[in-house]
Scaffold this motif. Structure first.
Motif, PDB file in Angstrom:
ATOM      1  N   UNK A  18      24.570  14.023   8.602  1.00 40.63           N
ATOM      2  CA  UNK A  18      25.534  15.021   9.509  1.00 40.63           C
ATOM      3  C   UNK A  18      25.343  16.583   9.414  1.00 40.63           C
ATOM      4  N   UNK A  19      24.204  16.908   8.648  1.00 41.33           N
ATOM      5  CA  UNK A  19      24.012  18.301   8.589  1.00 41.33           C
ATOM      6  C   UNK A  19      22.962  18.666   9.440  1.00 41.33           C
ATOM      7  N   UNK A  20      23.052  19.349  10.136  1.00 42.92           N
ATOM      8  CA  UNK A  20      21.774  19.801  11.362  1.00 42.92           C
ATOM      9  C   UNK A  20      22.112  21.135  11.912  1.00 42.92           C
ATOM     10  N   UNK A  21      21.204  21.436  13.017  1.00 45.69           N
ATOM     11  CA  UNK A  21      21.652  22.397  13.682  1.00 45.69           C
ATOM     12  C   UNK A  21      22.829  22.525  14.717  1.00 45.69           C
ATOM     13  N   UNK A  22      23.355  21.307  14.947  1.00 47.20           N
ATOM     14  CA  UNK A  22      24.899  21.392  15.533  1.00 47.20           C
ATOM     15  C   UNK A  22      25.791  22.129  14.573  1.00 47.20           C
ATOM     16  N   UNK A 142      13.104  35.872   4.649  1.00 45.02           N
ATOM     17  CA  UNK A 142      12.010  34.880   4.534  1.00 45.02           C
ATOM     18  C   UNK A 142      12.008  33.852   5.467  1.00 45.02           C
ATOM     19  N   UNK A 143      13.149  33.776   6.153  1.00 45.52           N
ATOM     20  CA  UNK A 143      12.974  32.866   7.518  1.00 45.52           C
ATOM     21  C   UNK A 143      12.959  31.263   7.094  1.00 45.52           C
ATOM     22  N   UNK A 144      13.695  30.847   5.784  1.00 42.44           N
ATOM     23  CA  UNK A 144      13.437  29.524   5.440  1.00 42.44           C
ATOM     24  C   UNK A 144      14.543  28.868   6.015  1.00 42.44           C
ATOM     25  N   UNK A 145      14.331  27.927   7.169  1.00 38.83           N
ATOM     26  CA  UNK A 145      15.659  27.387   7.635  1.00 38.83           C
ATOM     27  C   UNK A 145      16.230  26.380   6.750  1.00 38.83           C
ATOM     28  N   UNK A 146      15.635  25.626   6.064  1.00 39.63           N
ATOM     29  CA  UNK A 146      16.264  24.534   5.201  1.00 39.63           C
ATOM     30  C   UNK A 146      17.289  25.103   4.379  1.00 39.63           C
ATOM     31  N   UNK A 147      16.859  26.365   3.635  1.00 35.36           N
ATOM     32  CA  UNK A 147      17.793  27.245   2.933  1.00 35.36           C
ATOM     33  C   UNK A 147      19.127  27.629   3.697  1.00 35.36           C
ATOM     34  N   UNK A 148      18.980  28.095   4.687  1.00 36.57           N
ATOM     35  CA  UNK A 148      19.929  28.588   5.608  1.00 36.57           C
ATOM     36  C   UNK A 148      20.818  27.538   6.019  1.00 36.57           C
ATOM     37  N   UNK A 149      20.262  26.588   6.233  1.00 35.31           N
ATOM     38  CA  UNK A 149      21.068  25.129   7.037  1.00 35.31           C
ATOM     39  C   UNK A 149      22.048  24.806   5.719  1.00 35.31           C
ATOM     40  N   UNK A 150      21.398  24.726   4.353  1.00 42.43           N
ATOM     41  CA  UNK A 150      22.111  24.111   3.459  1.00 42.43           C
ATOM     42  C   UNK A 150      23.227  25.212   2.841  1.00 42.43           C
ATOM     43  N   UNK A 151      22.929  26.583   3.270  1.00 44.40           N
ATOM     44  CA  UNK A 151      23.904  27.469   2.986  1.00 44.40           C
ATOM     45  C   UNK A 151      25.156  27.374   3.843  1.00 44.40           C
ATOM     46  N   UNK A 152      24.822  27.094   5.137  1.00 45.29           N
ATOM     47  CA  UNK A 152      25.828  26.867   6.147  1.00 45.29           C
ATOM     48  C   UNK A 152      26.680  25.569   5.880  1.00 45.29           C
ATOM     49  N   UNK A 153      25.886  24.568   5.482  1.00 43.08           N
ATOM     50  CA  UNK A 153      26.964  23.363   5.299  1.00 43.08           C
ATOM     51  C   UNK A 153      27.666  23.463   4.002  1.00 43.08           C
ATOM     52  N   UNK A 154      27.421  24.388   2.971  1.00 43.90           N
ATOM     53  CA  UNK A 154      28.368  24.641   1.914  1.00 43.90           C
ATOM     54  C   UNK A 154      29.370  25.574   2.427  1.00 43.90           C
ATOM     55  N   UNK A 155      29.195  26.408   3.235  1.00 37.33           N
ATOM     56  CA  UNK A 155      30.293  27.357   3.783  1.00 37.33           C
ATOM     57  C   UNK A 155      31.224  26.598   4.859  1.00 37.33           C
ATOM     58  N   UNK A 156      30.708  25.685   5.575  1.00 34.77           N
ATOM     59  CA  UNK A 156      31.737  24.827   6.369  1.00 34.77           C
ATOM     60  C   UNK A 156      32.418  24.017   5.274  1.00 34.77           C
ATOM     61  N   UNK A 212      17.142  26.588  16.816  1.00 35.85           N
ATOM     62  CA  UNK A 212      17.439  25.807  15.593  1.00 35.85           C
ATOM     63  C   UNK A 212      16.961  24.292  15.713  1.00 35.85           C
ATOM     64  N   UNK A 213      16.928  23.886  16.690  1.00 36.33           N
ATOM     65  CA  UNK A 213      16.172  22.602  16.953  1.00 36.33           C
ATOM     66  C   UNK A 213      14.751  22.488  16.515  1.00 36.33           C
ATOM     67  N   UNK A 214      14.193  23.415  17.235  1.00 41.73           N
ATOM     68  CA  UNK A 214      12.755  23.868  16.994  1.00 41.73           C
ATOM     69  C   UNK A 214      12.533  24.012  15.376  1.00 41.73           C
ATOM     70  N   UNK A 215      13.312  24.991  14.860  1.00 36.26           N
ATOM     71  CA  UNK A 215      13.145  25.189  13.222  1.00 36.26           C
ATOM     72  C   UNK A 215      13.367  24.081  12.434  1.00 36.26           C
ATOM     73  N   UNK A 216      14.255  22.878  12.882  1.00 36.62           N
ATOM     74  CA  UNK A 216      14.532  21.894  12.138  1.00 36.62           C
ATOM     75  C   UNK A 216      13.307  20.829  12.348  1.00 36.62           C
ATOM     76  N   UNK A 217      12.675  21.070  13.312  1.00 36.92           N
ATOM     77  CA  UNK A 217      11.461  20.032  13.507  1.00 36.92           C
ATOM     78  C   UNK A 217      11.867  19.092  14.573  1.00 36.92           C
ATOM     79  N   UNK A 218      12.991  19.073  15.392  1.00 32.71           N
ATOM     80  CA  UNK A 218      13.523  18.238  16.377  1.00 32.71           C
ATOM     81  C   UNK A 218      12.584  18.786  17.704  1.00 32.71           C
ATOM     82  N   UNK A 219      11.707  18.190  17.976  1.00 29.71           N
ATOM     83  CA  UNK A 219      10.962  18.802  19.284  1.00 29.71           C
ATOM     84  C   UNK A 219      10.491  18.075  20.560  1.00 29.71           C
ATOM     85  N   UNK A 220      10.949  16.825  20.714  1.00 31.20           N
ATOM     86  CA  UNK A 220      10.667  16.286  21.851  1.00 31.20           C
ATOM     87  C   UNK A 220      11.755  15.422  22.289  1.00 31.20           C
ATOM     88  N   UNK A 221      11.918  14.609  23.430  1.00 31.84           N
ATOM     89  CA  UNK A 221      13.074  13.765  23.875  1.00 31.84           C
ATOM     90  C   UNK A 221      13.145  12.790  23.026  1.00 31.84           C
TER      91      UNK A 221
END
Length: 417
Positions: A18-22, A142-156, A212-221
């Motif tokens: 459930x946790x992702x760029x969305x 530092x631009x560490x996407x996964x740390x950023x995403x995890x922080x957002x998940x906690x705040x949500x 954020x899709x690109x940073x996550x590694x979701x990169x194609x159809x």
């Protein structure tokens, strides 16, 4: 570059995560201003505009899905798509992102500072605002996407548990809620309807979804189903959060004939109302939810809009799409991160110049119709592979939301001048 872990994971393996760029996009877009707007709608009209909140959530799902679909289908960023439409997009985007960043930096930090000053009475709002900016700057440098995403998940999670929990405890009027599902437009509420349906959770950060899709590694159809699930779940969660704010406005303010400020201070006013009704603990819990919403927006902008700026500069310099200077933690990302953090602190200390605020209002009003209309073009032409272009339903929703944004834009411009 895509990490080894991401390369090993398949869409099927992680598609129920459930946790992702969305979630990042939804949490960033729904900040203190949206909490206030929805709460005031409940204060003025009770549950009558509940249907508009739900419609707005559905429209955001469609709009953000379109931005994500374009990125995955073409492998290009949204700015690459805009650049294909002509140089006018760059002429608009450059002053917009510079002025918007300066004023949002001050506004975003102020929102978090206001929540902290209310949590700790007698302390300085400006001090907390500056500390928030420095903390978010350090976390995002530092631009560490996964740390950023995890922080957002906690705040949500904090936002959801606090605000939705309080809304449930307020014992909402179920028959009135059901009536609010039927579309009605009370006298004098037309602009409010459009503001809620078209504006709640609507900012430049919607366009950051593809980055954020690109940073996550979701990169194609092959990631399309994952992206759609991610987007749907994320906006459903934040949609419930926004509905909870409407419930608080209706139950705490409308039924008691109370009024609060029509700005961020209104959330502090709501905390005082909750203290009178339920006690100090409930007031503090609400302020924690307010703080989580404010900080999630600051973090999201510091990361997502910095990525957009880096991509913009990369296009100007004709750098390869994966050039490290244009990615998270890269040189141009950090340049904009500095711009978002330190010059706005001067506005916190000196006050916001009226001319800058007016210019920001004009550019801000113009961005959302720009996003909706350009997505309509990109997703209905050969700039997107045929199988991933808009269907009639997506076109209908995008046309409606673009028209709503355009009307709001004209209305705001008339009000400014």
């Amino acid at each position: 570059m895509v990490s080894e872990k991401v390369q090993e994971d398949s869409p099927e393996k992680i598609k129920w995560t459930l946790v992702g760029p969305g979630l990042v996009a939804a949490a960033t877009a729904v900040g203190a201003a949206d909490m206030v707007a929805t709460m005031i709608a409940g204060q003025r009209y009770g549950y009558a505009l509940l249907w508009a909140v739900i419609a707005g959530t559905l429209m955001k799902i469609v709009l953000v899905e379109g931005a994500g679909r374009y990125t995955l289908a073409t492998g290009n960023t949204i700015f690459h798509g805009w650049s294909q439409l002509g140089k006018w997009t760059s002429w608009y985007f450059a002053p917009y992102i510079v002025i918007w960043g300066l004023v949002y930096g001050a506004a975003g930090m102020s929102g978090a500072g206001l929540a902290m000053a209310a949590l700790f009475p007698g302390t300085s709002l400006t001090m907390w605002a500056v500390l928030t900016g420095l903390l978010c700057f350090g976390l995002m440098w530092l631009g560490r996407y996964q740390i950023f995403e995890n922080l957002i998940a906690v705040l949500v999670g904090v936002m959801f548990v606090t605000v939705v929990g309080i809304a449930i405890l307020s014992v909402p009027n179920i028959p009135e809620i059901l009536k609010g599902l039927v579309p009605t437009v009370p006298d004098g509420s037309f602009v409010y309807v459009l503001s809620i349906a078209g504006g709640v959770g609507g900012t430049i950060t919607l366009a950051a979804y593809g980055y954020w899709l690109r940073e996550k590694g979701w990169y194609s159809p092959k990631w399309m189903k994952v992206m759609r699930l991610d987007n749907n779940v994320a906006y459903a969660i934040t949609g419930v959060f926004v509905i909870a704010m409407l419930i608080l406005g209706a139950e705490m303010l409308y039924t008691a004939n109370l009024a609060v400020a029509d700005n961020d201070q209104g959330l502090v006013d709501m905390a005082y109302v909750l203290e009178d009704r339920y006690g100090l603990v409930m007031s503090k819990v609400f302020l924690v939810g307010f703080l989580a919403a404010a900080v999630s927006s600051v973090l999201g902008v510091w990361n997502g809009v910095s990525l957009m700026f880096a991509d913009y500069v990369g296009h100007l310099k004709k750098l390869p799409a994966d050039h490290p200077d244009t990615r998270s933690g890269g040189k141009y990302y950090r340049v904009y991160l500095i711009w978002l953090t330190f010059p706005p602190m001067l506005l916190l200390l000196l006050g916001k110049p009226t001319g800058l605020i007016i210019t920001y209002g004009v550019l801000g009003a113009l961005f959302m119709p720009f996003l909706g209309l350009t997505l309509l073009i990109l997703l209905n032409t050969d700039r997107t592979p045929k199988e991933w272009r808009n269907g009639w339903l997506s076109n209908t929703f995008m046309a409606i939301i673009s028209a709503a944004f355009l009307y709001l834009c004209i209305n705001q411009l008339v009000g400014l001048f």
